[in-house]
Design an enzyme around this catalytic site. Structure first.
Site, PDB file in Angstrom:
ATOM      1  N   CYS A   1      -1.555  -9.277  -7.970  1.00 10.51           N
ATOM      2  CA  CYS A   1      -2.266  -8.182  -8.541  1.00 10.51           C
ATOM      3  C   CYS A   1      -3.988  -8.371  -8.654  1.00 10.51           C
ATOM      4  CB  CYS A   1      -1.017  -7.052  -9.108  1.00 10.51           C
ATOM      5  SG  CYS A   1      -1.280  -7.022 -10.940  1.00 10.51           S
TER       6      CYS A   1
ATOM      7  N   CYS B   1      -5.395  -8.789 -14.168  1.00 11.63           N
ATOM      8  CA  CYS B   1      -5.925 -10.053 -15.296  1.00 11.63           C
ATOM      9  C   CYS B   1      -7.238  -9.987 -14.806  1.00 11.63           C
ATOM     10  CB  CYS B   1      -4.337 -11.162 -15.572  1.00 11.63           C
ATOM     11  SG  CYS B   1      -4.132 -11.893 -14.361  1.00 11.63           S
TER      12      CYS B   1
ATOM     13  N   CYS C   1       4.389 -14.019 -11.700  1.00  8.66           N
ATOM     14  CA  CYS C   1       3.267 -13.489 -10.570  1.00  8.66           C
ATOM     15  C   CYS C   1       3.578 -12.314  -9.313  1.00  8.66           C
ATOM     16  CB  CYS C   1       1.978 -14.332 -10.940  1.00  8.66           C
ATOM     17  SG  CYS C   1       0.462 -13.741 -10.623  1.00  8.66           S
TER      18      CYS C   1
ATOM     19  N   SER D   1       0.877  -1.341  -0.295  1.00  9.94           N
ATOM     20  CA  SER D   1      -0.008   0.231   0.062  1.00  9.94           C
ATOM     21  C   SER D   1       0.924   1.161   0.088  1.00  9.94           C
ATOM     22  CB  SER D   1      -1.037   0.529   0.868  1.00  9.94           C
ATOM     23  OG  SER D   1      -1.832   1.112   1.420  1.00  9.94           O
TER      24      SER D   1
ATOM     25  N   THR E   1      -6.592   1.320   5.070  1.00 10.92           N
ATOM     26  CA  THR E   1      -6.127   0.828   6.225  1.00 10.92           C
ATOM     27  C   THR E   1      -7.118   1.331   7.202  1.00 10.92           C
ATOM     28  OG1 THR E   1      -3.803   1.482   4.897  1.00 10.92           O
ATOM     29  CG2 THR E   1      -4.180   0.410   7.522  1.00 10.92           C
TER      30      THR E   1
ATOM     31  N   ARG F   1      -0.634  -3.491  -7.126  1.00  8.53           N
ATOM     32  CA  ARG F   1      -2.183  -4.709  -6.337  1.00  8.53           C
ATOM     33  C   ARG F   1      -2.448  -3.492  -7.070  1.00  8.53           C
ATOM     34  NH1 ARG F   1      -4.023  -8.651  -4.416  1.00  8.53           N
ATOM     35  NH2 ARG F   1      -4.858  -8.706  -1.932  1.00  8.53           N
TER      36      ARG F   1
ATOM     37  N   CYS G   1      -0.785  -5.790 -17.039  1.00 10.79           N
ATOM     38  CA  CYS G   1       0.724  -6.847 -16.334  1.00 10.79           C
ATOM     39  C   CYS G   1       1.031  -5.990 -16.211  1.00 10.79           C
ATOM     40  CB  CYS G   1       0.311  -8.266 -16.706  1.00 10.79           C
ATOM     41  SG  CYS G   1       1.599  -9.438 -15.902  1.00 10.79           S
TER      42      CYS G   1
END
Length: 534
Positions: A506, A509, A503, A51, A334, A298, A480
């Site tokens: 995140c 896709c 990968c 984050s 958060t 993310r 991606c």
């Protein structure tokens, strides 16, 4: 096949993020004898957490009043806010006023991964059992059709489905209540929202992709506590996007870029937008001569109030980003995650049931915060300038408009090649590292055993080399951020190659694919990125 081992608890929490850990801590504070376990697919708590992150401390103050005496490893009080409109690749205008939602006085810059790694022992000290490396592969149901736990994925399965020498059968973890705190586009949450039609009365959920790097810089450049946000270039006026630079301690900065996944341009690359931001004259001198420490990406849940699904189902509840509680104008989730986890714990401690959680959440300060800003993000669907005007109106009226703007599914927004007039990008020459996505993935420290079933399931790869190639020129190669998808040409023709080992989990896709034929499922427990202080 031997019968699976079973572990029984009173409550299972899926995901050791801020929502799941706050839930577990608060529940044990209220009911010390209750048996609570937290399962986490990452190899260690925090390794998959990414984050910005500037946090509002109030929920943490309530959860752990003494936290400031022993703060997380990265916890820098905000000292100043700056907001820039980047006009083009060379010019920037510092806005005289920072938007009210982005005032950060009293807030802290943290690494959310480090914060969660710091929260985990606080939970364990109360008796919470935390199991990293446990990937919840599928939900379990009882005879009445209610969720009654999760099945942990098998370990040691080869790509062809056979069992390798180290094969270990996954266990079943059961409980009367399962709390889903998986974050944005959670694997189980996605299935259960569909199974129980939890979203039938809400708008489609929407997302952004956030890409971030941590840099180590030469001494003297960093201003600890300085928070910078940007809008404008390198995004065009039709694309929702903005950058951030957060000055940490120890000569470190966190820099990143957020791109709304409702973009229309089939040739757009969020990774390229981020790299362009770094090479703008406003930021390049800061970074030049420094080193990338960590990289990651993310999905960010962005639908807000109108996309909030029903957050309870028989035997289970949704909390945090799994429910979709992020406040987009603040670029903060958060505090919402922590507060929702604490509220859920109070609800379950009082009722010992998932029933009634949705009503409690919607009546809370968490939902009220979403309702107040519900029209700001969808207002940008018509472009930057209308979006800013609408945001100003919604801010002035404190969200009291008598209307609620609609959200639309991100995967439906991509225009086809030939039907979309691409904007003039006016990109700068890039000289800062990393040079491409494969180089960036190195800094994500992502690890997967390559001899395991591919966890990115493409339901019909023929579409990739026919319809998708013709209609969109295979946008998976651009959206991606880790170079997972690649169209390769062989003597027999073109085919899709999935570099699953790249990968970073995140979920972009799974969200943006225009045919919705990509299904992200959990790889072996412990696989994936190993983020360092992201």
């Amino acid at each position: 096949m031997s019968e699976r081992d079973v572990m029984e608890y009173d409550v299972i929490t899926v995901g050791a993020g801020p929502a799941g850990l706050a839930f577990a801590i608060r529940l044990k504070q209220l009911k010390p004898d209750i048996r609570v376990c937290v399962i986490e697919k990452a190899s260690t708590v925090g390794a998959h957490i990414l984050s910005g992150a500037v946090i509002e401390p109030e929920p943490l103050n309530e959860l752990l009043p003494e936290w400031g005496k022993n703060p997380p490893p990265i916890c820098v009080p905000v000292t100043k806010d700056e907001f820039y409109w980047l006009r083009d690749k060379e010019r920037a205008v510092k806005l005289p006023v920072v938007p009210p939602q982005m005032h950060n006085n009293g807030n802290f810059i943290v690494s959310l991964g480090a914060l969660c790694a710091w929260l985990a022992p606080q939970a364990e000290a109360l008796g919470v059992e935390i199991y990293p490396g446990f990937a919840a592969a599928e939900p379990l149901f009882n005879d009445a059709g209610a969720v009654c736990g999760v099945r942990i994925g098998d370990m040691g399965v080869a790509k062809d489905g056979s069992h390798k020498p180290g094969y270990t059968q996954g266990i079943d973890i059961t409980a009367p209540i399962t709390v889903l705190g998986e974050g944005a586009r959670g694997h189980l949450s996605k299935q259960l929202i569909a199974k129980y039609a939890l979203d039938k009365d809400s708008d489609p959920q929407t997302w952004s992709i956030g890409i971030k790097e941590l840099w180590q810089l030469p001494p003297g450049r960093v201003e600890p506590g300085k928070v910078v946000h940007t809008l404008g270039w390198p995004a065009d006026n039709a694309t929702y996007g903005g950058g951030f630079v957060y000055h940490l301690d120890q000569d470190r900065v966190a820099i990143g870029y957020v791109t709304g996944l409702d973009y229309s341009d089939p040739l757009l690359s969020p990774f390229e937008l981020f790299q362009q931001l770094k090479n703008h004259p406003s930021f390049k001198p800061l970074l030049d001569g420094g080193n990338v420490v960590s990289y990651g990406a993310r999905a960010i849940v962005a639908g807000g109030w109108q996309s909030l699904p029903k957050c309870e189902m028989p035997g289970a509840i949704l909390v945090g980003d799994a429910a979709g509680l992020l406040n987009v104008p603040k670029i903060k989730g958060t505090h919402q995650a922590l507060r929702s986890g604490m509220l859920a714990a109070e609800h379950i401690a009082a009722t010992n049931s998932a029933e009634g959680w949705d009503a409690k959440l919607r009546a809370s300060a968490v939902a009220k915060e979403l309702h107040k800003v519900r029209n700001i993000k969808p207002g940008f669907h018509k472009g930057l300038w209308l979006g800013l005007a609408n945001a100003g109106w919604e801010t002035l009226t404190a969200g009291l408009s008598p209307w609620t703007l609609k959200n639309h599914a991100d995967w439906k927004q991509l225009e086809k090649i030939g039907q979309y007039e691409a904007p003039r990008r006016d990109f700068a020459e890039r000289t800062l590292p990393p040079r491409d996505r494969l180089a960036a993935v190195y800094f994500a420290a992502t690890e997967h055993d390559e001899d395991q079933p591919v966890h990115l399931q493409v339901l019909d790869t023929n579409i990739c080399v026919t319809r998708c190639a013709e209609e969109y020129q295979n946008p998976c190669q651009r959206f991606c951020p880790a170079g997972v998808y690649e169209i390769v040409t062989e003597e027999s023709g073109k085919r899709l190659q999935i570099n699953a080992a790249n990968c970073v989990h995140c979920k972009t896709c799974d969200i943006k694919d225009p045919y919705q034929i990509i299904n992200w499922v959990t790889p072996e427990g412990g696989a994936g990125p190993n983020y360092q202080n992201l």
